[in-house]
Every structure is written in structure tokens, then in C-alpha cells.
Design a protein around this motif. Structure first.
Motif, short mmCIF file in Angstrom:
data_model
loop_
_atom_site.label_atom_id
_atom_site.label_comp_id
_atom_site.label_asym_id
_atom_site.label_seq_id
_atom_site.Cartn_x
_atom_site.Cartn_y
_atom_site.Cartn_z
N CYS A 98 2.91 2.95 12.18
CA CYS A 98 1.91 1.92 12.37
C CYS A 98 1.10 2.20 13.63
N HIS A 100 -0.43 0.03 15.32
CA HIS A 100 -0.37 -1.11 16.22
C HIS A 100 0.64 -0.86 17.33
N GLN A 101 1.91 -0.82 16.99
CA GLN A 101 2.94 -0.58 18.00
C GLN A 101 3.97 0.46 17.55
N GLY A 102 3.61 1.25 16.57
CA GLY A 102 4.43 2.40 16.22
C GLY A 102 5.62 2.16 15.33
N ASN A 103 5.66 1.03 14.64
CA ASN A 103 6.77 0.77 13.73
C ASN A 103 6.63 1.63 12.47
N CYS A 114 3.40 -2.96 7.25
CA CYS A 114 4.25 -2.88 8.43
C CYS A 114 5.13 -4.13 8.49
N ALA A 116 6.78 -5.18 10.93
CA ALA A 116 6.85 -5.77 12.27
C ALA A 116 5.90 -6.95 12.43
N HIS A 117 4.61 -6.72 12.16
CA HIS A 117 3.63 -7.79 12.39
C HIS A 117 2.66 -7.93 11.23
N GLY A 118 2.89 -7.25 10.13
CA GLY A 118 2.11 -7.50 8.92
C GLY A 118 0.87 -6.67 8.69
N SER A 119 0.63 -5.65 9.48
CA SER A 119 -0.54 -4.81 9.21
C SER A 119 -0.40 -4.13 7.86
N PRO A 131 -2.62 -6.98 12.54
CA PRO A 131 -3.33 -6.77 13.80
C PRO A 131 -3.72 -5.32 14.13
S1 FES Z 1 3.85 -2.50 14.82
FE1 FES Z 1 2.92 -2.58 12.87
S2 FES Z 1 1.78 -4.42 12.86
FE2 FES Z 1 2.67 -4.34 14.83
#
Ligand code: FES
Length: 153
Positions: A98, A100-103, A114, A116-119, A131
Motif C-alpha cells: 500500500c 499509504h503506510q506500506g501495509n 488495504c 489497514a485503512h481501506g484504500s 486515504p
Molecule cells: S496502509 Fe493501506 S490504507 Fe493505510
């Protein structure tokens, strides 16, 4: 028999399903993981990952061969798998990390999400839902009659 904590992620995903989850004593039923398929014989040659086109083939219990829309490609030492998507004879490949934050992302038919936060991203790695605001790392792909080549550099 191996215990669940000794299964590596790839082995678990290859074999998971309702039966496996129940046998492992896991309380959550994840039916979508049945469609996840990791390429069995990807080979790294220099900066290129090669795999057979047959990795996309799946044979039903009735002996009918169909083609998957995507396979996941992972090599030893690789931190994130690659999502290799097929549209007819065209292939795209993106890193399942991802922006966003690498998930690590979850793979689906034609898109990635994702947890983690739904991207969300389309099969070409373009952001379709935040996000995240940057597309995924994409790789050039070429193919011939026998093989598919993912150029990772
Ligand atoms: S790490 Fe994927 S949406 Fe935040």
C-alpha cells in the motif's frame, strides 16, 4: 502434521479455505482466500521474473480448463508479493504494498484492497479509494507464447 504457527504465509494461503481454517482451530471463516493462487514456479533471472503462462490455468473437477484473472508472484526474500493480472492477452504487474503506510494488500478479481485503512486500487495499481494518494509500484510485463516476464528493475 504442522501446527498453524509453523505454517509460512504462502503455504497457508495456498491451502486455506473453510476446511483448513477449521482444522487450524481458527475462528474466522474467510471464504475469499480460496481464489488466491501463488505461481508455483516463478524464476528470477537477473532483473526479470519469468513464469509459465500455464500458471494462469486452472482445471475444474470436471476437467475443464479455464484461465485465472490473476496470480500472485512471490520469490524467496521478496518482502511483498506481486499481483500479476491478465486481461485477455495483456498483463499488468504491481507490488502489493500500500502506498499509504506500506501495509500488504489483499488481492481480488481485478482490484486490491488495504485491510489497514481501506484504500483500494485497480488492477493497474491506480488509486480508486483513499486515504492512499499515490498509485502502486508497477512493473513492465511482456509475454511470448510460453512465458510471462516481469521486469522488476
Ligand atoms: S496502509 Fe493501506 S490504507 Fe493505510
Amino acid at each position: 502434521m504442522r501446527t498453524p504457527d509453523k505454517l509460512d504465509r504462502q503455504t497457508f494461503l495456498k491451502t486455506c479455505g473453510a476446511v483448513c481454517l477449521a482444522a487450524a482451530g481458527l475462528p474466522v471463516l474467510v471464504s475469499s482466500c480460496r481464489s488466491v493462487y501463488y505461481a508455483q514456479k516463478p524464476v528470477l533471472k537477473g532483473k526479470t521474473i519469468e513464469l509459465s503462462r500455464s500458471e494462469f490455468e486452472q482445471v475444474s473437477k470436471k476437467g475443464v480448463t479455464t484461465l485465472r484473472n490473476y496470480v500472485l508472484v512471490e520469490l524467496p526474500g521478496q518482502t511483498f508479493p506481486i499481483y500479476l493480472h491478465r486481461t485477455g492477452e495483456a498483463f499488468t504487474a504491481v507490488l502489493m504494498k500500500c502506498s499509504h503506510q506500506g501495509n500488504e494488500l489483499n488481492a481480488h478479481e481485478g482490484f486490491l484492497t488495504c485491510p489497514a485503512h481501506g484504500s483500494e486500487y485497480d488492477a493497474q495499481g491506480r488509486v480508486t479509494e483513499g486515504p492512499a494518494d499515490r498509485d502502486l509500484t508497477a512493473y513492465r510485463v511482456r509475454a511470448d507464447d510460453q512465458k510471462i516476464y516481469i521486469l522488476i528493475a
